[in-house]
Design a protein around this motif. Sequence first.
Motif, PDB file in Angstrom:
ATOM      1  N   ASP A  98       0.880  -1.171  -0.081  1.00  0.00           N
ATOM      2  CA  ASP A  98      -0.091   0.108   0.067  1.00  0.00           C
ATOM      3  C   ASP A  98       0.749   1.452   0.154  1.00  0.00           C
ATOM      4  OD1 ASP A  98      -2.349  -1.559   0.150  1.00  0.00           O
ATOM      5  OD2 ASP A  98      -2.311  -1.538   2.342  1.00  0.00           O
ATOM      6  N   ILE A  99       1.985   1.124   0.634  1.00  0.00           N
ATOM      7  CA  ILE A  99       2.966   2.406   0.847  1.00  0.00           C
ATOM      8  C   ILE A  99       3.529   2.593  -0.441  1.00  0.00           C
ATOM      9  CG2 ILE A  99       5.018   3.283   1.957  1.00  0.00           C
ATOM     10  CD1 ILE A  99       4.211   1.782   4.623  1.00  0.00           C
ATOM     11  N   GLU A 100       3.899   1.517  -1.038  1.00  0.00           N
ATOM     12  CA  GLU A 100       4.692   1.708  -2.268  1.00  0.00           C
ATOM     13  C   GLU A 100       3.821   2.248  -3.531  1.00  0.00           C
ATOM     14  OE1 GLU A 100       7.879  -2.009  -1.784  1.00  0.00           O
ATOM     15  OE2 GLU A 100       5.944  -2.334  -2.620  1.00  0.00           O
ATOM     16  N   ARG A 101       2.528   2.097  -3.545  1.00  0.00           N
ATOM     17  CA  ARG A 101       1.828   2.613  -4.338  1.00  0.00           C
ATOM     18  C   ARG A 101       1.281   3.834  -3.953  1.00  0.00           C
ATOM     19  NH1 ARG A 101      -3.542   1.697  -3.267  1.00  0.00           N
ATOM     20  NH2 ARG A 101      -3.954   0.060  -1.813  1.00  0.00           N
ATOM     21  N   GLY A 102       1.451   4.456  -2.788  1.00  0.00           N
ATOM     22  CA  GLY A 102       1.100   5.730  -2.322  1.00  0.00           C
ATOM     23  C   GLY A 102      -0.421   5.685  -1.680  1.00  0.00           C
ATOM     24  N   GLY A 103      -0.980   4.560  -1.619  1.00  0.00           N
ATOM     25  CA  GLY A 103      -2.290   4.179  -1.047  1.00  0.00           C
ATOM     26  C   GLY A 103      -2.330   4.498   0.618  1.00  0.00           C
ATOM     27  N   ARG A 104      -3.689   4.454   1.177  1.00  0.00           N
ATOM     28  CA  ARG A 104      -3.918   4.369   2.333  1.00  0.00           C
ATOM     29  C   ARG A 104      -3.476   2.894   2.852  1.00  0.00           C
ATOM     30  NH1 ARG A 104     -10.253   5.895   3.589  1.00  0.00           N
ATOM     31  NH2 ARG A 104      -9.281   6.025   5.749  1.00  0.00           N
ATOM     32  N   THR A 105      -3.555   2.778   4.250  1.00  0.00           N
ATOM     33  CA  THR A 105      -3.062   1.852   4.985  1.00  0.00           C
ATOM     34  C   THR A 105      -3.892   1.410   6.184  1.00  0.00           C
ATOM     35  OG1 THR A 105      -1.348   2.700   6.716  1.00  0.00           O
ATOM     36  CG2 THR A 105      -0.383   2.359   4.807  1.00  0.00           C
ATOM     37  N   GLU A 106      -3.627   0.302   6.619  1.00  0.00           N
ATOM     38  CA  GLU A 106      -4.430  -0.142   8.000  1.00  0.00           C
ATOM     39  C   GLU A 106      -3.456   0.124   9.187  1.00  0.00           C
ATOM     40  OE1 GLU A 106      -7.787  -3.310   6.864  1.00  0.00           O
ATOM     41  OE2 GLU A 106      -5.630  -4.124   6.869  1.00  0.00           O
ATOM     42  N   LEU A 124       4.201   4.749  10.606  1.00  0.00           N
ATOM     43  CA  LEU A 124       2.884   4.668   9.637  1.00  0.00           C
ATOM     44  C   LEU A 124       1.978   6.097   9.752  1.00  0.00           C
ATOM     45  CD1 LEU A 124       1.876   2.500   7.856  1.00  0.00           C
ATOM     46  CD2 LEU A 124       3.787   1.794   9.357  1.00  0.00           C
ATOM     47  N   ARG A 125       2.010   6.445  11.022  1.00  0.00           N
ATOM     48  CA  ARG A 125       1.324   7.680  11.269  1.00  0.00           C
ATOM     49  C   ARG A 125       1.782   8.806  10.464  1.00  0.00           C
ATOM     50  NH1 ARG A 125       0.315   6.580  17.569  1.00  0.00           N
ATOM     51  NH2 ARG A 125      -1.732   5.376  17.435  1.00  0.00           N
ATOM     52  N   ALA A 126       3.127   8.974  10.620  1.00  0.00           N
ATOM     53  CA  ALA A 126       3.817  10.029   9.625  1.00  0.00           C
ATOM     54  C   ALA A 126       3.613  10.028   8.100  1.00  0.00           C
ATOM     55  CB  ALA A 126       5.442   9.925   9.999  1.00  0.00           C
ATOM     56  N   TYR A 127       3.410   8.572   7.695  1.00  0.00           N
ATOM     57  CA  TYR A 127       3.220   8.514   6.312  1.00  0.00           C
ATOM     58  C   TYR A 127       1.959   8.809   6.016  1.00  0.00           C
ATOM     59  CZ  TYR A 127       1.456   5.841   2.354  1.00  0.00           C
ATOM     60  OH  TYR A 127       1.009   5.548   1.097  1.00  0.00           O
ATOM     61  N   GLU A 128       0.946   8.426   6.796  1.00  0.00           N
ATOM     62  CA  GLU A 128      -0.518   8.996   6.619  1.00  0.00           C
ATOM     63  C   GLU A 128      -0.538  10.457   6.741  1.00  0.00           C
ATOM     64  OE1 GLU A 128      -2.680   7.426   5.305  1.00  0.00           O
ATOM     65  OE2 GLU A 128      -2.286   5.027   5.816  1.00  0.00           O
ATOM     66  N   ALA A 129      -0.038  11.037   7.505  1.00  0.00           N
ATOM     67  CA  ALA A 129      -0.018  12.686   7.772  1.00  0.00           C
ATOM     68  C   ALA A 129       0.644  13.255   6.484  1.00  0.00           C
ATOM     69  CB  ALA A 129       0.693  13.128   9.004  1.00  0.00           C
ATOM     70  N   SER A 130       1.728  12.823   6.054  1.00  0.00           N
ATOM     71  CA  SER A 130       2.316  13.204   4.742  1.00  0.00           C
ATOM     72  C   SER A 130       1.602  13.070   3.886  1.00  0.00           C
ATOM     73  CB  SER A 130       3.674  12.713   4.366  1.00  0.00           C
ATOM     74  OG  SER A 130       4.187  13.050   3.234  1.00  0.00           O
ATOM     75  N   ARG A 131       0.885  11.939   3.557  1.00  0.00           N
ATOM     76  CA  ARG A 131       0.099  11.590   2.562  1.00  0.00           C
ATOM     77  C   ARG A 131      -1.238  12.271   2.465  1.00  0.00           C
ATOM     78  NH1 ARG A 131      -4.551   8.449   1.627  1.00  0.00           N
ATOM     79  NH2 ARG A 131      -4.840   7.554  -0.258  1.00  0.00           N
ATOM     80  N   ALA A 132      -1.789  12.790   3.624  1.00  0.00           N
ATOM     81  CA  ALA A 132      -3.014  13.712   3.731  1.00  0.00           C
ATOM     82  C   ALA A 132      -2.750  15.095   3.437  1.00  0.00           C
ATOM     83  CB  ALA A 132      -3.583  13.383   5.132  1.00  0.00           C
ATOM     84  N   SER A 133      -1.450  15.493   3.596  1.00  0.00           N
ATOM     85  CA  SER A 133      -1.008  16.833   3.340  1.00  0.00           C
ATOM     86  C   SER A 133      -0.607  17.009   2.058  1.00  0.00           C
ATOM     87  CB  SER A 133      -0.032  17.197   4.491  1.00  0.00           C
ATOM     88  OG  SER A 133       0.968  16.619   4.108  1.00  0.00           O
ATOM     89  N   GLY A 134      -0.432  16.083   1.179  1.00  0.00           N
ATOM     90  CA  GLY A 134      -0.100  15.991  -0.143  1.00  0.00           C
ATOM     91  C   GLY A 134       1.476  15.848  -0.479  1.00  0.00           C
ATOM     92  N   GLY A 135       2.157  15.713   0.748  1.00  0.00           N
ATOM     93  CA  GLY A 135       3.589  15.698   0.657  1.00  0.00           C
ATOM     94  C   GLY A 135       4.091  14.268   0.064  1.00  0.00           C
ATOM     95  N   THR A 136       5.485  13.870   0.419  1.00  0.00           N
ATOM     96  CA  THR A 136       5.772  12.621  -0.174  1.00  0.00           C
ATOM     97  C   THR A 136       5.379  11.600   0.306  1.00  0.00           C
ATOM     98  OG1 THR A 136       7.850  11.331  -0.554  1.00  0.00           O
ATOM     99  CG2 THR A 136       7.570  12.696   1.576  1.00  0.00           C
ATOM    100  N   ASN A 137       5.079  10.531  -0.533  1.00  0.00           N
ATOM    101  CA  ASN A 137       4.335   9.231  -0.198  1.00  0.00           C
ATOM    102  C   ASN A 137       5.160   8.127   0.153  1.00  0.00           C
ATOM    103  OD1 ASN A 137       5.617   7.966  -2.242  1.00  0.00           O
ATOM    104  ND2 ASN A 137       3.806   8.063  -3.710  1.00  0.00           N
ATOM    105  N   PHE A 138       6.668   8.607   0.482  1.00  0.00           N
ATOM    106  CA  PHE A 138       7.686   7.851   1.154  1.00  0.00           C
ATOM    107  C   PHE A 138       8.025   6.579   0.363  1.00  0.00           C
ATOM    108  CE2 PHE A 138       6.241  10.247   4.619  1.00  0.00           C
ATOM    109  CZ  PHE A 138       7.164  10.095   5.667  1.00  0.00           C
ATOM    110  N   ALA A 139       7.354   6.406  -0.718  1.00  0.00           N
ATOM    111  CA  ALA A 139       7.576   5.015  -1.723  1.00  0.00           C
ATOM    112  C   ALA A 139       9.198   5.164  -2.363  1.00  0.00           C
ATOM    113  CB  ALA A 139       6.668   5.118  -2.951  1.00  0.00           C
TER     114      ALA A 139
END
Length: 311
Positions: A259-267, A296-311
């Motif tokens: 999920d992270i590698e494709r920039g998606g939401r995670t559980e 994982l929380r940092a990844y989700e926060a970055s994803r929500a703000s439109g930042g890097t998706n860590f992939a």
Amino acid sequence: MRVLILGAGAVGGYFGGRLVEAGADVTFFVREARSRLLAERGLRIESPLGDMNLAAKAVFDPKALTAFDLVILTCKAYDLDESLETIAGAVAPGTGVLPLLNGFAHLDRIEARFPEAKVFGGVAQISATLAEDGVVRHFGERNRLIFGVRDGGPDERLTALEAIYARTSVAATFVDDVERRLWDKFVLLATLAGITSMMRASVGDILATPSGERLIRLLLAECESVARAQGWTPSPEFPELLSILFVRGSALKASMLRDIERGGRTEGEHILGDMLARARRARLETPALEIAATHLRAYEASRASGGTNFA
């Protein structure tokens, strides 16, 4: 027995497809685009245990739903509340609801939404994915289902479900200790998801490093301590489950990492966040688990703000 399966992705598509293969009365509730694809191309499964292309009944309109005997939930945890509202027409008083979600946090939410239903416990053991072309791809030969009544009692629907799966390649077992089996998988998955997501690597690549095995065992020990604080004792099968964490050269990675590698939401919150919350309530020190959950929380926060998706 009429069975509704919420979702026709990796888990729902595979285990639902095997029920269709056995001649069961199965309907899939899916999104409109997935319904069209199933109508046009069939439910396609590629597996070392046998490929299939099946005619599958599918609906996408909640108004088309009537009461079913058994509803199997295979949605992602972050879609659960919306999904429960969508399928409400399929759940009558006494309907059996079998969630195949990971962890525990979902069980109370399902019971709160459907207080007159019978909510079971279920564990899916499979490595599979839904490819972009709509094919369910099964990796390896493990395809196991474990389910049961949460207080250990009997149920005719679960007995029937076990009998249907006996006509397929699925190793399905109706057990009287499903809560323990849920904890087995919760511990395993929190460890696998936590370590592979943090390291952005497969189990084999992590084990190839000098500290890899030690760090896997550290996170595992912390998750086990949380489970034991909840009264868990491992099932006899638990050591075999854990063995997948220590296979040199293994390409195994948690679906959370995919999920992270494709920039998606995670559980992440449903699995690692919930495990960490239980550790804190038990006043346990779990630094590796805290790092994994925060990652994982940092990844989700970055994803929500439109930042890097860590992939």
